[in-house]
Design a protein around this motif. Structure first.
Motif, short mmCIF file in Angstrom:
data_model
loop_
_atom_site.label_atom_id
_atom_site.label_comp_id
_atom_site.label_asym_id
_atom_site.label_seq_id
_atom_site.Cartn_x
_atom_site.Cartn_y
_atom_site.Cartn_z
N ARG A 94 0.82 -1.21 0.00
CA ARG A 94 0.00 0.00 0.00
C ARG A 94 0.86 1.26 0.00
NH1 ARG A 94 -3.90 -0.07 4.62
NH2 ARG A 94 -2.57 -1.62 5.57
N PHE A 95 1.98 1.25 0.73
CA PHE A 95 2.90 2.38 0.74
C PHE A 95 3.45 2.63 -0.67
CE2 PHE A 95 7.12 4.19 0.82
CZ PHE A 95 7.02 5.23 1.73
N GLU A 96 3.87 1.56 -1.35
CA GLU A 96 4.44 1.72 -2.69
C GLU A 96 3.40 2.19 -3.69
OE1 GLU A 96 8.34 -1.10 -2.83
OE2 GLU A 96 6.44 -2.09 -3.28
N LYS A 97 2.17 1.78 -3.54
CA LYS A 97 1.11 2.28 -4.43
C LYS A 97 0.91 3.78 -4.25
CE LYS A 97 -1.58 -1.91 -5.14
NZ LYS A 97 -2.81 -2.64 -4.82
N ALA A 98 1.05 4.25 -3.01
CA ALA A 98 0.84 5.67 -2.71
C ALA A 98 2.07 6.52 -2.98
CB ALA A 98 0.41 5.83 -1.25
N HIS A 99 3.28 5.97 -2.77
CA HIS A 99 4.49 6.78 -2.80
C HIS A 99 5.55 6.32 -3.79
CE1 HIS A 99 3.03 8.76 0.81
NE2 HIS A 99 2.78 7.57 1.31
N GLY A 100 5.32 5.23 -4.49
CA GLY A 100 6.31 4.71 -5.43
C GLY A 100 7.13 3.60 -4.81
N GLU A 101 7.84 2.90 -5.67
CA GLU A 101 8.61 1.74 -5.24
C GLU A 101 9.70 2.11 -4.23
OE1 GLU A 101 11.53 -1.73 -7.11
OE2 GLU A 101 10.59 -0.28 -8.45
N ILE A 102 9.86 1.28 -3.24
CA ILE A 102 10.95 1.44 -2.28
C ILE A 102 12.17 0.79 -2.90
CG2 ILE A 102 11.81 0.86 0.02
CD1 ILE A 102 8.82 0.62 0.89
N LYS A 103 13.20 1.56 -3.13
CA LYS A 103 14.42 1.03 -3.74
C LYS A 103 15.31 0.40 -2.68
CE LYS A 103 13.96 3.28 -7.86
NZ LYS A 103 12.69 2.89 -8.38
N GLU A 104 15.80 -0.80 -2.97
CA GLU A 104 16.72 -1.48 -2.06
C GLU A 104 18.14 -1.19 -2.50
OE1 GLU A 104 15.96 -5.49 -0.66
OE2 GLU A 104 14.15 -5.48 -1.89
N GLN A 105 19.04 -1.02 -1.53
CA GLN A 105 20.44 -0.86 -1.85
C GLN A 105 21.00 -2.23 -2.19
OE1 GLN A 105 22.12 0.92 1.63
NE2 GLN A 105 21.48 2.97 1.05
N GLU A 106 21.95 -2.27 -3.15
CA GLU A 106 22.51 -3.56 -3.55
C GLU A 106 23.37 -4.15 -2.45
OE1 GLU A 106 24.13 -4.08 -7.38
OE2 GLU A 106 22.69 -2.74 -8.32
N LYS A 107 24.10 -3.32 -1.74
CA LYS A 107 24.97 -3.81 -0.68
C LYS A 107 24.64 -3.05 0.59
CE LYS A 107 29.74 -4.77 0.45
NZ LYS A 107 31.13 -4.65 0.06
N ALA A 108 24.49 -3.79 1.68
CA ALA A 108 24.18 -3.15 2.95
C ALA A 108 25.29 -2.17 3.33
CB ALA A 108 23.99 -4.20 4.03
N PRO A 109 24.95 -0.97 3.79
CA PRO A 109 25.97 0.02 4.14
C PRO A 109 26.63 -0.25 5.49
CG PRO A 109 23.80 0.89 4.58
CD PRO A 109 23.61 -0.46 3.93
N ILE A 110 26.21 -1.30 6.19
CA ILE A 110 26.77 -1.61 7.50
C ILE A 110 27.25 -3.06 7.50
CG2 ILE A 110 25.45 0.05 8.85
CD1 ILE A 110 23.38 -2.08 9.31
N PRO A 111 28.25 -3.38 8.29
CA PRO A 111 28.71 -4.76 8.36
C PRO A 111 27.68 -5.65 9.05
CG PRO A 111 29.84 -3.44 9.99
CD PRO A 111 29.00 -2.49 9.16
N LEU A 112 27.43 -6.82 8.49
CA LEU A 112 26.44 -7.71 9.07
C LEU A 112 27.11 -8.97 9.64
CD1 LEU A 112 23.60 -7.45 6.40
CD2 LEU A 112 23.80 -6.25 8.57
N ASN A 113 28.38 -8.89 9.95
CA ASN A 113 29.10 -10.07 10.44
C ASN A 113 29.35 -9.99 11.94
OD1 ASN A 113 30.83 -7.95 10.28
ND2 ASN A 113 32.55 -9.11 9.47
N PHE A 114 28.33 -9.59 12.68
CA PHE A 114 28.45 -9.51 14.13
C PHE A 114 27.21 -10.10 14.75
CE2 PHE A 114 26.19 -5.81 12.82
CZ PHE A 114 25.21 -5.65 13.76
N GLY A 115 27.31 -10.46 16.01
CA GLY A 115 26.14 -10.95 16.74
C GLY A 115 25.65 -12.28 16.24
#
Length: 104
Positions: free
Chosen positions: A78-99
């Motif tokens: 519903r958000f995308e219908k009202a405001h346009g597609e949410i673009k995903e970043q190709e690579k996460a801007p933060i390291p995900l190799n913790f926890g």
């Protein structure tokens, strides 16, 4: 309407105090599960800060997790219908190799 009538009519009275209403910002969710529950840890990672804390933890039954997934997907649609597609970043801007192992 009296409390008794509200209870009988299936209505739920949900209160939201001021502190909870302010919300907590999160830009990372770590999701883990067992046979009986899903655990979602919400974290706020700031640039230049090597350490972060879990700001909130939500524990759901598998059934509630599935309903949450469906409700979130419906709201994103519903958000995308009202405001346009949410673009995903190709690579996460933060390291995900913790926890613990999880998904963002």
């Amino acid at each position: 309407m009296s409390e008794e009538k509200k209870e009988n009519s299936g209505q739920i009275n949900i209160e939201l105090d001021e502190q909870v209403a302010e919300g907590t910002y999160s830009n990372l969710a770590i999701i883990n599960h067992s046979a009986s529950e899903f655990v979602i840890d919400f974290v706020n990672i700031m640039p230049g800060k090597p350490k972060s804390k879990v700001k909130s933890r939500i524990i759901l039954t598998p059934q509630h997790a599935k309903r949450f997934l469906s409700a979130l997907a419906d709201n994103v649609e519903r958000f995308e219908k009202a405001h346009g597609e949410i673009k995903e970043q190709e690579k996460a801007p933060i390291p995900l190799n913790f926890g613990p192992t999880g998904q963002a």
